[in-house]
Design a protein around this motif. Structure first.
Motif, short mmCIF file in Angstrom:
data_model
loop_
_atom_site.label_atom_id
_atom_site.label_comp_id
_atom_site.label_asym_id
_atom_site.label_seq_id
_atom_site.Cartn_x
_atom_site.Cartn_y
_atom_site.Cartn_z
N ASN A 1 19.27 16.46 -72.97
CA ASN A 1 19.60 17.78 -72.40
C ASN A 1 18.61 18.84 -72.83
O ASN A 1 18.18 19.67 -72.03
CB ASN A 1 21.01 18.20 -72.83
N ARG A 2 18.24 18.77 -74.10
CA ARG A 2 17.31 19.79 -74.60
C ARG A 2 15.93 19.62 -73.98
O ARG A 2 15.23 20.59 -73.70
CB ARG A 2 17.25 19.74 -76.13
N LEU A 3 15.58 18.38 -73.75
CA LEU A 3 14.29 18.12 -73.12
C LEU A 3 14.28 18.61 -71.67
O LEU A 3 13.31 19.22 -71.20
CB LEU A 3 14.01 16.60 -73.15
N LEU A 4 15.38 18.38 -70.99
CA LEU A 4 15.51 18.86 -69.60
C LEU A 4 15.40 20.39 -69.55
O LEU A 4 14.73 20.95 -68.68
CB LEU A 4 16.85 18.42 -69.01
N MET A 5 16.05 21.03 -70.51
CA MET A 5 16.01 22.49 -70.57
C MET A 5 14.57 22.96 -70.78
O MET A 5 14.09 23.88 -70.10
CB MET A 5 16.92 22.96 -71.72
N CYS B 1 19.29 20.64 -62.09
CA CYS B 1 20.28 19.86 -61.33
C CYS B 1 20.90 18.77 -62.19
O CYS B 1 22.07 18.42 -62.03
CB CYS B 1 19.60 19.20 -60.12
N ARG B 2 20.12 18.22 -63.10
CA ARG B 2 20.64 17.17 -63.98
C ARG B 2 21.64 17.75 -64.99
O ARG B 2 22.58 17.08 -65.41
CB ARG B 2 19.49 16.51 -64.77
N ARG C 1 28.18 18.68 -65.05
CA ARG C 1 28.55 17.41 -65.70
C ARG C 1 30.07 17.23 -65.73
O ARG C 1 30.56 16.12 -65.69
CB ARG C 1 27.98 17.36 -67.11
N ASP C 2 30.78 18.36 -65.83
CA ASP C 2 32.24 18.25 -65.87
C ASP C 2 32.86 18.45 -64.49
O ASP C 2 34.07 18.33 -64.34
CB ASP C 2 32.83 19.32 -66.83
N ARG D 1 28.57 19.91 -58.81
CA ARG D 1 27.27 19.30 -59.04
C ARG D 1 26.61 18.93 -57.70
O ARG D 1 25.42 19.18 -57.48
CB ARG D 1 27.45 18.05 -59.90
N ARG D 2 27.46 18.37 -56.81
CA ARG D 2 26.95 17.97 -55.49
C ARG D 2 26.49 19.23 -54.71
O ARG D 2 25.42 19.24 -54.14
CB ARG D 2 28.07 17.25 -54.73
#
Lengths: 441, 468
Positions: A81-85, A116-117, A121-122, A127-128
């Motif tokens: 998650n941190r990498l995506l951020m 988007c990733r 998540r919840d 998300r869609r």
């Protein structure tokens, strides 16, 4: 080349290092963002665009500051998650400094795909929707770029500045404007509860902060850079002006009835989009400054509010979303109350904070159309009601013992106080002066 | 010592004092907070006296031009004195939120001094907004009525939006924000009309013109006297100060029909305030309506656009703050001795010396000769008489009507029977009341000496109008 994209280069190196040492814990993300801030001052390439150098520098600094805060909010999140951020923030930095359509398109994708990733998540339904809206907007942006190239037979395709000198737009103008308008992030809805903006706010705080303090500001800047050129040179001012006024008025109508902090944020960002539209209608030095200051003030204020919400969530006061839960905060934490008050004042454009700078520059840009200026000024009146509500809660109301920081008060107070100091535009003025000097010499 | 350095000290010392108090723990250091506040305010007052008698000069601080001119020194001196009196009364009167009261009072003092001395229109607007915010918090915390504070903030902030439009318009059309330079700028008729409209609507709520006066009665009546003194003495004068020093010099003159409408508006305000003062029993509310009435008289003087009117307006603007503050201090003393401010009678029997002294501001309100309001009102009426004979006669009649509520209030409070034993005022009470009364007497008996420092500046405003 590297010199012009030094902060981006530093972040890329950091991402690569993190990927290589995947097993190891990612080093402190906040630090790398803060370390990249001085590198922004070496950026020169963007000065060649219509957007002044200091504007790009300031925006990059704000984005990196946002990155450092978000990485702090994501301290306990997973490595992925941190990498995506971090990737998303890298994308937003590239979006701000890109002066070429190809780079711009890919930077937008780099910014959107990691987001988007992270989002939804919840809530798979949302998300869609978020994913589809991102895809749709990317397609529209691609179509707009393709339209410029094929239909208008642009000669120097890669350069955004091309739009300034472009003069054969006539019958295709409407299509182009629709494409550009459609590529704008959908930040508003008919009511705050159903709006796209509010649904994102229901997400995890770090995700909401990523979208609100990094992705949207960067997207809006792109919108301004493209649209202000097109509309500034070929008309369409009334369309944008009307759209901006309608957005500001819709936010103004909703704002006085909101007690929920997140709904207030949703209304404030709708109003901010209105401001950007109006800035596009009056493309000049003042409106460029208005865009920068309004974006910066919104980013700082929202970062402060997100940090506050996060701290409250940690302390398990889940009902804190309402203004009333801040009641009598000044009696227990005067500096914290003062900081929150200042951040809200900045968000609603009160002097001497950054939000006011934006309002002042927008008024200056609109002075030639004085009647419109007066209509816009009228839409600012409901902001007063919101400030009155927040002041009542912070200063006048009795303590209801719901919101008490037992732990970490010092940290959050220090943090919000620092944001408040940044919200006072002296630092920005100094940077502007330095960069103006560099630019003109 | 150069005037610039003195002014800088008057600005910075209350600001630093305010920050120190804001950071001090109220529970353990309440006495320290009070003494720090009183000494800071006293020091600022002393420095303002030095400024008052020193040579007037212009200087800039952080690129913002400031000017210690003939008009601003009067306003600065009255601000520092009234804040000092407010803080001294507050030491005894304010029992909870002590830290907030003293810190906010000192912040307000610093902001007000900056506002009265700034020579930049943009800085003026920023300070105007900051004062609104600070006063809003002060009023909200101490009036214990958020509606009253909200009313104050909402009405004045709407005015401030118009003011901002005016400031932006000025800055964009001329490229200048320094007041001294803007005054010399040759505006077209259309530009002048826009500037006049924006600034007039911007200042009108602060000047409490009917129907924008709704914030004022509550903001005098609801908070404790120490806060009311600050509101009555200084804050309600910002609007008329802005009209006198910014609006009138910038626009120089306006359409005679607009002048007439403003005059009619002022007369309606005075009539309404007189009737409301007669109808009320609450002494603080009566004082509020007196203040509304005097603000309207000042506005009618300013927009007479001649020497008499402007001198009268300035005179009333300066002395009225002291008169109203003296009245409020009187009510505080009565409350100290009788336990309540309202429905009190027989004060002269219990406090004979005090009743004599406290009668002076009450007589001043009803424009008794040899007291300052007589001088101011006389000048304003004579300034307007040549232009609007009939309307000036109505103004004269309405001013005369102040006798009804002034004498009624005095009669109700001082005469009648009282069971209380004779007593004396405490030192603090004397310290708060006597300087104000002394000033009222001096200003009334030797008004020409009173004008001596402001004469040049006022003539400059008048000259600009006659040239136009």
């Amino acid at each position: 080349m590297i010199k012009n994209f030094l902060p981006e280069f530093l972040l890329s190196m950091y991402i690569i290092a993190a990927l290589i040492s995947r097993k190891a814990r990612l080093p402190n993300g906040s630090l790398i963002f803060i370390a990249a801030i001085p590198a922004c001052c070496f950026c020169e390439e963007s000065a060649k665009t219509n957007f002044l150098l200091h504007n790009v520098t300031l925006l990059k600094i704000m984005l990196l500051l946002g990155g450092s805060v978000i990485s702090r909010l994501m301290k306990n999140d997973s490595f992925e998650n941190r990498l995506l951020m971090t990737c998303s923030i890298l994308g937003s930095l590239l979006v701000v400094s890109a002066n070429n359509f190809i780079l711009l398109f890919f930077s937008v994708q780099l910014m959107i795909i990691p987001a988007c990733r992270l989002i939804g998540r919840d809530d798979p339904g949302f998300r869609r929707i978020f994913f589809l809206s991102c895809i749709l907007r990317s397609l529209l942006l691609a179509a707009a770029i393709g339209f410029i190239y094929f239909s208008l037979k642009a000669t120097s395709f890669g350069d955004i500045r091309y739009l300034i000198s472009f003069s054969e737009i006539d019958q295709n103008f409407l299509l182009l404007s629709i494409l550009i308008l459609a590529s704008l992030p959908l930040r508003f809805g008919f009511s705050p509860e159903n709006s796209f903006a509010f649904r994102i706010l229901r997400e995890k705080i770090s995700n909401a902060a990523l979208i609100y303090c990094v992705a949207y500001p960067a997207a809006l800047i792109v919108f301004y850079r493209i649209t202000a050129n097109v509309f500034g040179n070929f008309g369409g001012r009334n369309l944008l002006l009307s759209a901006g006024l309608i957005l500001s008025a819709s936010a103004a109508v909703q704002l006085p009835f909101q007690n929920n902090l997140k709904k207030i944020i949703a209304c404030a960002v709708t109003s901010h989009v209105g401001t950007i539209f109006m800035c596009c209608a009056f493309p000049c030095y003042n409106s460029a400054n208005a865009v920068i200051f309004s974006t910066a003030s919104e980013m700082i204020s929202l970062l402060g509010i997100f940090v506050l919400l996060d701290e409250v969530k940690k302390n398990k006061y889940s009902e804190i979303e309402n203004i009333q839960h801040l009641n009598s905060l000044q009696n227990r934490h005067p500096i914290l109350a003062l900081s929150i008050f200042a951040l809200f004042l900045s968000l609603f454009g009160f002097p001497p904070f950054l939000g006011f700078q934006s309002r002042f520059y927008l008024f200056s840009a609109m002075v030639e159309n004085f009647s419109m200026l007066m209509i816009y000024a009228a839409t600012l009146i409901p902001n007063l009601i919101c400030i009155i509500k927040i002041s009542e809660a912070l200063w006048f109301k009795k303590n209801n013992d719901i919101f008490i920081f037992d732990e970490g008060t010092g940290k959050i107070t220090g943090f919000l106080a620092s944001l408040t100091i940044i919200a006072i535009p002296i630092i920005f003025m100094m940077l502007q002066t330095i960069n103006n000097y560099m630019y003109f010499t | 010592m150069p005037a610039g350095s003195v002014l800088l000290m008057i600005i910075l010392i209350p600001l630093l004092g305010g920050f120190y108090i804001f950071r001090t723990d109220e529970k353990d250091f309440s006495a320290d907070i009070k003494s720090a506040s009183v000494w800071t305010a006293a020091f600022a007052f002393l420095m303002s006296l030095i400024l008052f008698f020193s040579a007037k000069e212009n200087f800039s601080f952080f690129d913002i031009p400031f000017s210690a001119n003939g008009i601003s020194v009067y306003m600065i001196a009255s601000t520092t004195l009234l804040i000092l009196i407010g803080v001294v009364i507050g030491c005894d009167e304010i029992k909870s939120n002590v830290r907030q009261f003293h810190a906010l009072s000192l912040f307000l003092e610093s902001l007000l001094v900056m506002l009265f001395s700034t020579a930049d229109i943009f800085a003026f607007y920023i300070l105007f907004e900051l004062i609104l915010l600070t006063a809003f918090v002060l009023l909200g915390v101490f009036s214990k009525d958020s509606v009253c504070a909200s009313k104050f903030f909402a009405v004045l902030s709407v005015g401030a939006i118009f003011l901002l439009c005016g400031v932006v318009y000025l800055a964009e059309t001329t490229g200048i924000t320094e007041t001294d330079v803007l005054i010399k700028y040759a505006f077209t008729e259309e530009q002048r009309n826009i500037i006049f409209t924006m600034f007039f609507i911007g200042f009108a709520p602060q000047a409490a013109l009917f129907p924008l006066h709704i914030w004022l009665p509550d903001s005098y009546a609801k908070p404790p006297i120490s806060v009311s003194v600050i509101f009555a003495g200084i804050l309600s004068k910002i609007g008329v100060f802005g009209m006198l020093t910014i609006l009138v010099p910038l626009t120089k003159s306006t359409d005679p029909i607009v002048q007439k409408y403003i005059f009619i508006g002022a007369i309606i305000t005075i009539g309404y305030a007189t009737l409301a003062a007669l109808a009320h029993r609450n002494v603080k509310r009566i004082t509020a309506y007196i203040s509304i009435s005097y603000s309207a008289i000042i506005v009618s003087g300013i927009f007479s656009y001649n020497v008499e009117g402007i001198f009268g307006a300035f005179f009333n603007m300066t002395v009225h703050g002291f008169i109203v503050s003296a009245l409020l201090v009187t009510f505080r003393i009565i409350e100290n001795h009788f336990g309540t401010q309202n429905n009190v009678s027989g004060v002269s029997a219990a406090l004979p010396n005090f009743s004599k002294t406290a009668s002076i501001p009450m007589f001043a309100v009803i424009s008794v000769p040899l007291l300052p309001c007589f001088v101011g009102n006389f000048l304003i009426i004579s300034g307007n008489f040549n232009k609007h004979v009939f309307l000036s006669s109505i103004l004269c009649f309405l001013i005369a009507c102040s006798v009804f509520y002034g004498l009624k209030m005095r009669h109700d409070i001082f005469f009648g029977e009282s069971n209380r034993k004779k007593s004396k005022l405490s030192n603090v009470e004397c310290l708060c009341l006597y300087p104000l009364v002394l000033f009222v007497i001096i200003a009334g008996v030797i008004p020409d000496k009173f004008f001596c420092f402001a004469k040049d500046e006022l003539f400059k405003i008048c000259r600009a109008e006659s040239e136009s």
